[in-house]
Design a protein around this motif. Structure first.
Motif, PDB file in Angstrom:
ATOM      1  N   GLU A 244       0.811  -1.209   0.000  1.00  4.05           N
ATOM      2  CA  GLU A 244       0.000   0.000   0.000  1.00  4.05           C
ATOM      3  C   GLU A 244       0.851   1.269   0.000  1.00  4.05           C
ATOM      4  O   GLU A 244       0.509   2.256  -0.671  1.00  4.05           O
ATOM      5  CB  GLU A 244      -0.945  -0.003   1.205  1.00  4.05           C
ATOM      6  N   ALA A 245       1.944   1.268   0.737  1.00  5.03           N
ATOM      7  CA  ALA A 245       2.811   2.446   0.788  1.00  5.03           C
ATOM      8  C   ALA A 245       3.500   2.674  -0.546  1.00  5.03           C
ATOM      9  O   ALA A 245       3.598   3.806  -1.032  1.00  5.03           O
ATOM     10  CB  ALA A 245       3.835   2.288   1.913  1.00  5.03           C
ATOM     11  N   VAL A 246       4.014   1.598  -1.154  1.00  4.74           N
ATOM     12  CA  VAL A 246       4.665   1.719  -2.458  1.00  4.74           C
ATOM     13  C   VAL A 246       3.666   2.214  -3.498  1.00  4.74           C
ATOM     14  O   VAL A 246       3.984   3.096  -4.317  1.00  4.74           O
ATOM     15  CB  VAL A 246       5.290   0.380  -2.880  1.00  4.74           C
ATOM     16  N   GLU A 247       2.461   1.676  -3.461  1.00  5.01           N
ATOM     17  CA  GLU A 247       1.447   2.080  -4.444  1.00  5.01           C
ATOM     18  C   GLU A 247       1.081   3.553  -4.295  1.00  5.01           C
ATOM     19  O   GLU A 247       0.851   4.242  -5.298  1.00  5.01           O
ATOM     20  CB  GLU A 247       0.210   1.207  -4.294  1.00  5.01           C
ATOM     21  N   ALA A 248       1.044   4.048  -3.065  1.00  9.60           N
ATOM     22  CA  ALA A 248       0.722   5.461  -2.856  1.00  9.60           C
ATOM     23  C   ALA A 248       1.786   6.364  -3.464  1.00  9.60           C
ATOM     24  O   ALA A 248       1.469   7.393  -4.077  1.00  9.60           O
ATOM     25  CB  ALA A 248       0.563   5.747  -1.366  1.00  9.60           C
ATOM     26  N   ALA A 249       3.045   5.986  -3.314  1.00 18.47           N
ATOM     27  CA  ALA A 249       4.127   6.771  -3.903  1.00 18.47           C
ATOM     28  C   ALA A 249       4.145   6.633  -5.419  1.00 18.47           C
ATOM     29  O   ALA A 249       4.341   7.615  -6.156  1.00 18.47           O
ATOM     30  CB  ALA A 249       5.460   6.346  -3.309  1.00 18.47           C
ATOM     31  N   ALA A 250       3.938   5.408  -5.906  1.00 23.47           N
ATOM     32  CA  ALA A 250       3.955   5.179  -7.351  1.00 23.47           C
ATOM     33  C   ALA A 250       2.823   5.928  -8.047  1.00 23.47           C
ATOM     34  O   ALA A 250       2.996   6.439  -9.165  1.00 23.47           O
ATOM     35  CB  ALA A 250       3.861   3.681  -7.631  1.00 23.47           C
ATOM     36  N   PRO A 298       6.660 -10.684  -1.743  1.00 26.50           N
ATOM     37  CA  PRO A 298       6.719 -10.838  -3.204  1.00 26.50           C
ATOM     38  C   PRO A 298       6.476  -9.528  -3.935  1.00 26.50           C
ATOM     39  O   PRO A 298       7.124  -9.249  -4.955  1.00 26.50           O
ATOM     40  CB  PRO A 298       5.624 -11.867  -3.497  1.00 26.50           C
ATOM     41  N   TYR A 299       5.555  -8.719  -3.419  1.00 26.45           N
ATOM     42  CA  TYR A 299       5.296  -7.424  -4.056  1.00 26.45           C
ATOM     43  C   TYR A 299       6.531  -6.533  -3.996  1.00 26.45           C
ATOM     44  O   TYR A 299       6.901  -5.887  -4.992  1.00 26.45           O
ATOM     45  CB  TYR A 299       4.105  -6.721  -3.391  1.00 26.45           C
ATOM     46  N   LEU A 300       7.177  -6.471  -2.821  1.00 26.26           N
ATOM     47  CA  LEU A 300       8.369  -5.628  -2.678  1.00 26.26           C
ATOM     48  C   LEU A 300       9.488  -6.088  -3.605  1.00 26.26           C
ATOM     49  O   LEU A 300      10.156  -5.267  -4.254  1.00 26.26           O
ATOM     50  CB  LEU A 300       8.844  -5.615  -1.227  1.00 26.26           C
ATOM     51  N   TRP A 301       9.707  -7.398  -3.670  1.00 29.33           N
ATOM     52  CA  TRP A 301      10.737  -7.916  -4.560  1.00 29.33           C
ATOM     53  C   TRP A 301      10.413  -7.584  -6.021  1.00 29.33           C
ATOM     54  O   TRP A 301      11.317  -7.190  -6.791  1.00 29.33           O
ATOM     55  CB  TRP A 301      10.891  -9.425  -4.389  1.00 29.33           C
ATOM     56  N   ASN A 302       9.171  -7.723  -6.416  1.00 26.60           N
ATOM     57  CA  ASN A 302       8.795  -7.394  -7.790  1.00 26.60           C
ATOM     58  C   ASN A 302       8.954  -5.907  -8.073  1.00 26.60           C
ATOM     59  O   ASN A 302       9.407  -5.513  -9.167  1.00 26.60           O
ATOM     60  CB  ASN A 302       7.351  -7.824  -8.063  1.00 26.60           C
ATOM     61  N   ALA A 303       8.587  -5.078  -7.103  1.00 27.11           N
ATOM     62  CA  ALA A 303       8.741  -3.632  -7.276  1.00 27.11           C
ATOM     63  C   ALA A 303      10.213  -3.247  -7.351  1.00 27.11           C
ATOM     64  O   ALA A 303      10.574  -2.280  -8.036  1.00 27.11           O
ATOM     65  CB  ALA A 303       8.050  -2.894  -6.137  1.00 27.11           C
ATOM     66  N   LEU A 304      11.048  -3.986  -6.666  1.00 27.49           N
ATOM     67  CA  LEU A 304      12.489  -3.762  -6.767  1.00 27.49           C
ATOM     68  C   LEU A 304      12.991  -4.191  -8.146  1.00 27.49           C
ATOM     69  O   LEU A 304      13.761  -3.472  -8.798  1.00 27.49           O
ATOM     70  CB  LEU A 304      13.210  -4.547  -5.662  1.00 27.49           C
ATOM     71  N   ALA A 305      12.544  -5.343  -8.593  1.00 18.85           N
ATOM     72  CA  ALA A 305      12.991  -5.862  -9.891  1.00 18.85           C
ATOM     73  C   ALA A 305      12.576  -4.968 -11.046  1.00 18.85           C
ATOM     74  O   ALA A 305      13.341  -4.784 -12.000  1.00 18.85           O
ATOM     75  CB  ALA A 305      12.447  -7.275 -10.100  1.00 18.85           C
ATOM     76  N   ASN A 306      11.370  -4.386 -10.966  1.00 16.57           N
ATOM     77  CA  ASN A 306      10.926  -3.528 -12.070  1.00 16.57           C
ATOM     78  C   ASN A 306      11.307  -2.069 -11.856  1.00 16.57           C
ATOM     79  O   ASN A 306      10.931  -1.204 -12.644  1.00 16.57           O
ATOM     80  CB  ASN A 306       9.419  -3.691 -12.331  1.00 16.57           C
ATOM     81  N   ARG A 307      12.069  -1.796 -10.797  1.00 16.56           N
ATOM     82  CA  ARG A 307      12.657  -0.500 -10.454  1.00 16.56           C
ATOM     83  C   ARG A 307      11.642   0.530  -9.996  1.00 16.56           C
ATOM     84  O   ARG A 307      11.945   1.730  -9.965  1.00 16.56           O
ATOM     85  CB  ARG A 307      13.512   0.056 -11.606  1.00 16.56           C
TER      86      ARG A 307
END
Length: 459
Positions: A244-250, A298-307
């Motif tokens: 949720e935090a990553v999505e808010a920033a993205a 898994p979401y954090l790792w994927n968000a890291l992989a796709n930068r």
């Protein structure tokens, strides 16, 4: 003294090839095949090893008075631990109290590192109060070479800033061209939830996460993004722990807000069951935002992989279990927050990211070195392997196998959050500006030779 690293697989954020790296003095002077070694050069054979740019941890706490106690590491111990782990530059958060003079706090933090740190170091200047005298003081700090601020949207009544102070800080940052790093939570909701849990007799460390749930963090990120959008400031969300935090920033980035996202290694490899251990063992894993349910990993790792996530830091905040974490035995809000991890960030990222195929080597380098250098005004002096760059280099042994333990780590805490974890890969040889600081995984360099990283505004 010259140094030639021969036959290694040289990996940067944008390249991957077998090559030699020639260093003269503090600087890389050549990268290529079959380089000739000067007569006086030390030659290191890196066959079957990786040669990587020195890693940068953009979020550490070393000198840290916090919650009635003081972090256990100093710059001597933290920098040795960082170097053994392959980290050659640290950026420390300066966290003055709201009643402290910013310039005096800045000079104090600088004095703690000068002559003690063995790796290079810089700072983010914490803004915990904003009045009519603040702009001139912050401008003086920026002119000295600290081109980033830190604000807390947390810790109500202590480090947290009001909305007026947040707006003024971001407006000044936009004017000066500095980036603002931010701890994002809704401090009022945290305070209310804490008091209700304690009133219900829920006092153990397992209640720390429910007092700061994911929506509280995501709301804090959304709040910051609103202010960044209105001021035009460049912002960097530290230690995002959940989807949720990553999505808010993205989402804010998608509409044009100048924002970047950091996660920290504990969120990638630990889950909330560690904080739920019985016998108060969970206190070892209390940090803020909290360690989350494993569904977020898994979401954090994927968000890291796709930068989507730019950087992996630590939020290193080392406190002993005995005597310090135990301060909160009857009240989880009194547990000093933090997980000691500056020594193991890169190793854990490699083992759990690269060897599992979650991220590739270039993403590994980018997220743990290059992006921090670019965002905080250090690139290309730091964060890459190129002619003219500082000779901060890591010869990485991908075949090393070992176990993490408090008995062998260089941090000064009385526990390891990763006790007994088997790992593959480590930093074998580490240089800082051309000087060998680590050989065979052991610190061998001169102590206290780290330099202050003077940075110019870049945003």
């Amino acid at each position: 003294m010259a140094l030639l690293i021969r036959n290694g697989r040289v990996v940067t954020a944008g390249s991957d090839a077998v090559a030699d790296v020639l260093v003269e003095g503090e600087t890389i002077v050549a990268v290529g095949r079959d380089l000739a070694a000067p007569a006086s050069a030390e030659v290191l054979d890196a066959t079957d090893k990786l040669v990587l740019p020195g890693f940068i941890d953009p979020h550490v706490h070393i000198h840290l008075p916090f919650m009635g106690t003081h972090a256990k590491d100093d710059h001597a111990s933290a920098s040795k631990a960082a170097l053994v782990g392959g980290t050659t530059s640290l950026i420390e958060m300066i966290c003055p109290g709201p009643d402290e003079d910013p310039v005096e706090a800045y000079e104090l933090w600088k004095s703690k590192a000068a002559g003690a740190a063995s790796c290079d170091y810089g700072f983010h200047m914490g803004v915990t109060n904003f009045d009519e005298s603040t702009p001139d003081k912050l401008k003086k700090i920026v002119e000295d070479g600290t081109a980033s601020f830190k604000v807390f949207l947390a810790y109500k009544g202590a480090l947290g800033v009001s909305d007026e102070e947040l707006f003024n800080t971001l407006e000044l940052a936009a004017e000066l061209g500095v980036i603002v790093t931010a701890h994002c939570e809704n401090e009022s909701l945290v305070s209310e939830l804490q008091q209700r849990l304690l009133a219900d007799g829920k006092t153990g460390p397992e209640w720390h996460e429910p007092s700061r749930p994911v929506r509280v963090e995501a709301e804090g990120v959304h709040h910051l993004m609103t202010f960044a959008e209105l001021t035009g400031a460049h912002v960097y969300v530290v230690h995002t722990s959940c989807q949720e935090a990553v999505e808010a920033a993205a989402a804010a980035k998608a509409r044009g807000v100048q924002a970047w996202i950091e996660t920290v290694i504990p969120y990638l490899v630990l889950d909330d069951t560690y904080a739920q251990q019985t016998g108060f063992e969970g206190a070892k894993y209390v940090m803020s935002p909290p360690i989350r349910d494993e569904q977020h990993q898994p979401y954090l790792w994927n968000a890291l992989a796709n930068r989507t996530i730019s950087t992996v830091a630590t939020d290193h905040a080392p406190f002993d279990f005995k005597g310090q974490k135990e301060m909160g035995r009857d009240n989880f809000t009194m547990i000093p927050n933090g997980i000691p991890s500056v020594e193991h960030r890169v190793q854990l990222l490699y083992h759990h990211g690269v060897t599992t195929g979650r991220i590739d080597l270039s993403t590994f380098v980018d997220s743990a070195s290059t992006q921090a250098a670019k965002l905080f005004g250090l690139y290309p002096k730091k964060g890459t392997i190129a002619v003219g760059s500082d000779a901060d280099l890591v010869v990485w042994d991908p075949d090393w196998e070992g176990v993490l333990s408090v008995d062998t780590h260089h941090m000064q805490t009385d526990y390891s959050a990763f006790e007994g974890w088997e790992q593959v890969g480590r930093a074998d040889t580490v240089t800082v500006r051309g000087e060998v600081m680590v050989r065979g995984g052991e610190f061998v360099g001169p102590e206290g030779k780290g330099q202050f990283l003077k940075r110019e505004p870049t945003h």
